[in-house]
Each structure stands twice: as structure tokens, then as C-alpha cells.
Design an enzyme around this catalytic site. Structure first.
Site, PDB file in Angstrom:
ATOM      1  N   ARG A 101      13.656  -8.429  12.883  1.00  0.00           N
ATOM      2  CA  ARG A 101      12.991  -7.733  13.975  1.00  0.00           C
ATOM      3  C   ARG A 101      11.908  -8.612  14.580  1.00  0.00           C
ATOM      4  O   ARG A 101      11.336  -9.479  13.912  1.00  0.00           O
ATOM      5  CB  ARG A 101      12.373  -6.419  13.476  1.00  0.00           C
ATOM      6  CG  ARG A 101      13.399  -5.449  12.922  1.00  0.00           C
ATOM      7  CD  ARG A 101      12.787  -4.105  12.598  1.00  0.00           C
ATOM      8  NE  ARG A 101      11.542  -4.222  11.830  1.00  0.00           N
ATOM      9  CZ  ARG A 101      10.914  -3.190  11.287  1.00  0.00           C
ATOM     10  NH1 ARG A 101      11.414  -1.974  11.423  1.00  0.00           N
ATOM     11  NH2 ARG A 101       9.797  -3.358  10.599  1.00  0.00           N
ATOM     12  N   LYS A 132       0.814  -1.211   0.000  1.00  0.00           N
ATOM     13  CA  LYS A 132       0.000   0.000   0.000  1.00  0.00           C
ATOM     14  C   LYS A 132       0.853   1.269   0.000  1.00  0.00           C
ATOM     15  O   LYS A 132       0.534   2.242  -0.689  1.00  0.00           O
ATOM     16  CB  LYS A 132      -0.913   0.032   1.225  1.00  0.00           C
ATOM     17  CG  LYS A 132      -2.112  -0.866   1.166  1.00  0.00           C
ATOM     18  CD  LYS A 132      -3.096  -0.497   2.271  1.00  0.00           C
ATOM     19  CE  LYS A 132      -2.441  -0.625   3.627  1.00  0.00           C
ATOM     20  NZ  LYS A 132      -2.765   0.412   4.578  1.00  0.00           N
ATOM     21  N   ARG A 142      -0.727 -10.473  13.376  1.00  0.00           N
ATOM     22  CA  ARG A 142      -1.027  -9.187  12.734  1.00  0.00           C
ATOM     23  C   ARG A 142      -1.958  -9.374  11.541  1.00  0.00           C
ATOM     24  O   ARG A 142      -2.923  -8.620  11.358  1.00  0.00           O
ATOM     25  CB  ARG A 142       0.257  -8.514  12.257  1.00  0.00           C
ATOM     26  CG  ARG A 142       1.083  -7.843  13.323  1.00  0.00           C
ATOM     27  CD  ARG A 142       2.394  -7.352  12.755  1.00  0.00           C
ATOM     28  NE  ARG A 142       2.212  -6.377  11.690  1.00  0.00           N
ATOM     29  CZ  ARG A 142       3.121  -6.119  10.755  1.00  0.00           C
ATOM     30  NH1 ARG A 142       4.271  -6.780  10.740  1.00  0.00           N
ATOM     31  NH2 ARG A 142       2.886  -5.217   9.821  1.00  0.00           N
ATOM     32  N   ARG A 196     -10.314   2.320   9.787  1.00  0.00           N
ATOM     33  CA  ARG A 196      -9.762   1.021  10.160  1.00  0.00           C
ATOM     34  C   ARG A 196     -10.862   0.026  10.522  1.00  0.00           C
ATOM     35  O   ARG A 196     -10.646  -1.177  10.521  1.00  0.00           O
ATOM     36  CB  ARG A 196      -8.790   1.191  11.325  1.00  0.00           C
ATOM     37  CG  ARG A 196      -8.142  -0.091  11.791  1.00  0.00           C
ATOM     38  CD  ARG A 196      -7.047   0.183  12.792  1.00  0.00           C
ATOM     39  NE  ARG A 196      -6.599  -1.027  13.480  1.00  0.00           N
ATOM     40  CZ  ARG A 196      -5.830  -1.956  12.950  1.00  0.00           C
ATOM     41  NH1 ARG A 196      -5.407  -1.819  11.711  1.00  0.00           N
ATOM     42  NH2 ARG A 196      -5.462  -3.006  13.658  1.00  0.00           N
ATOM     43  N   ARG A 213      11.947 -10.149   5.707  1.00  0.00           N
ATOM     44  CA  ARG A 213      12.617  -8.864   5.875  1.00  0.00           C
ATOM     45  C   ARG A 213      13.729  -8.950   6.925  1.00  0.00           C
ATOM     46  O   ARG A 213      13.568  -9.569   7.973  1.00  0.00           O
ATOM     47  CB  ARG A 213      11.596  -7.795   6.279  1.00  0.00           C
ATOM     48  CG  ARG A 213      12.150  -6.388   6.356  1.00  0.00           C
ATOM     49  CD  ARG A 213      11.042  -5.357   6.400  1.00  0.00           C
ATOM     50  NE  ARG A 213      10.054  -5.640   7.441  1.00  0.00           N
ATOM     51  CZ  ARG A 213       8.935  -4.945   7.607  1.00  0.00           C
ATOM     52  NH1 ARG A 213       8.651  -3.980   6.761  1.00  0.00           N
ATOM     53  NH2 ARG A 213       8.097  -5.242   8.573  1.00  0.00           N
TER      54      ARG A 213
END
Length: 212
Positions: free
Chosen positions: A160, A13, A171, A88, A127
Site C-alpha cells: 500500500r 500498541k 509518519r 496526541r 507489510r
């Protein structure tokens, strides 16, 4: 032109938002930026939002809605805006519709960047970040030359905590539930536009800009 951008974490996004606002010459309004700017300006809503963030709690809808409406009411939004991260949930979506209706405005397009969850998991868990300079890598799409060292400063490369598989899955689960309801809501409104976010960035961009 007033636009809402939807998509799960890792859908791309942010990349598409920058392209859309440059193409249409409208401001990009993200909730993260709203919270930071309002706090830095020491506004009442900004200070309230900071209190909740400091406690690790969700910011109440009335605070988020107030910040969003205040930003939408600024002069540079007269020709349109792109909302990223707001609404949201359904409560925020209904409040936005009512607010715009009161000013004889409306959301023209809701763009949903749709990507399979397995691909999102791959994108997010792959990542890696350099602890030295902050350079970001990806084990599949942009791997470092040396698995354990940064190409830029030779610093240590780490994953991370919020990129670990268990965290990412949670998530995605939370965001999927919220996004699915918004997709249904805007689908019923007849303004939902879906694009395949699994394609290459340039292809996704072509599909997105083809909507306007």
C-alpha cells in the site's frame, strides 16, 4: 484503573491494547473508534470531525478532546479505561489531566511501548496486502508462499502507498516528535512506564501486565 498507551506506528500498541483491556475488564478507547462512532450517531462533534476528515485536515484539539471526554464520562468507564491515540499532543495531555483532576481521578499508568525506529521501518514497509480478499502478509514475519499471490485467494499481493518507505519515514518523524513530548510530560508526572516492544509479543505482554 485509568491507562494511557503510547507508541510509534508499528510498535504493537493495538495488540497489547486488546490484551490489557481483557485482562483488566476496562473499555478500550481509541480516537479512530471515537470519530467513527460519533459520526454514525450524527452527534455535533462527530459531524464536525467528519468535515475535517473529508478535507484531509487534522481534527482540531477541541473536537478530539470533546469526543474523548464524552466517552470517558460514560458509565462503563467508572472502573477505568485505556486510552489509545489520545492524548496526541501536550495540549490534549494537559486538558486530560485537568478534566480528571476536576473529578478527583487521575491517570494511573502511561505505558510506552518503545521500539527502535529501524525495526519499526522494517515492520511497516514489509507489510503486503491482497487486493482480492484483504489478507495481510509480511515479507519477514508472515510471508506468502508465493511472492506475487495470496495464499487464501490467489489474488495479487501489493504494498500500500502508506507502507512505502518514504511515507513511513515521514509518519515516524511526525509521530516521534509528538510522542517524545508526551513521554517527557508523563515522565515528569512520574507515571511513565516503558516496555521493550522489540521483544516477542508474548514477552511484551508479560512485561506490560506485570505493571498492573
Amino acid at each position: 484503573m485509568n491507562i494511557v498507551l503510547l507508541g510509534l506506528p508499528g510498535a504493537g500498541k493495538g495488540t497489547q491494547a486488546k490484551i490489557i483491556v481483557n485482562h483488566l475488564s476496562i473499555p478500550h478507547i481509541s480516537t479512530g473508534d471515537l470519530f467513527r462512532q460519533a459520526y454514525q450517531a450524527k452527534t455535533e462533534l462527530g459531524l464536525r470531525a467528519k468535515e475535517f476528515m473529508d478535507k484531509g485536515e487534522l481534527i482540531p484539539d477541541e473536537v478530539t478532546i470533546g469526543l474523548a471526554f464524552s466517552r470517558i464520562g460514560e458509565v462503563d468507564c467508572a472502573r477505568g479505561f485505556l486510552l489509545d491515540g489520545f492524548p496526541r499532543n501536550l495540549n490534549q495531555a494537559r486538558a486530560l489531566r485537568n478534566y480528571l483532576d476536576s473529578g478527583s481521578k487521575q491517570i494511573r499508568h502511561v505505558v510506552y511501548v518503545e521500539v527502535d525506529e529501524n525495526l519499526l521501518l522494517e515492520r511497516l514497509t514489509g507489510r503486503r496486502v491482497c487486493v482480492g480478499c484483504g489478507t495481510t502478509f509480511h515479507l519477514i514475519y508472515n510471508p506468502p508462499a508465493n511472492d506475487n499471490a495470496c495464499d487464501c485467494c490467489n489474488g495479487e499481493i501489493i504494498q500500500r502507498e502508506d507502507d512505502r518507505e518514504e511515507t513511513v519515514k515521514e509518519r515516524l518523524k511526525i509521530n516521534k516528535e509528538l510522542t517524545h513530548k508526551l513521554v517527557q510530560f508523563y515522565g515528569d508526572e512520574g507515571i511513565l512506564r516503558k516496555v521493550d516492544g522489540a521483544k516477542g509479543i508474548d514477552e511484551v505482554t508479560k512485561d506490560v501486565l506485570g505493571l498492573f
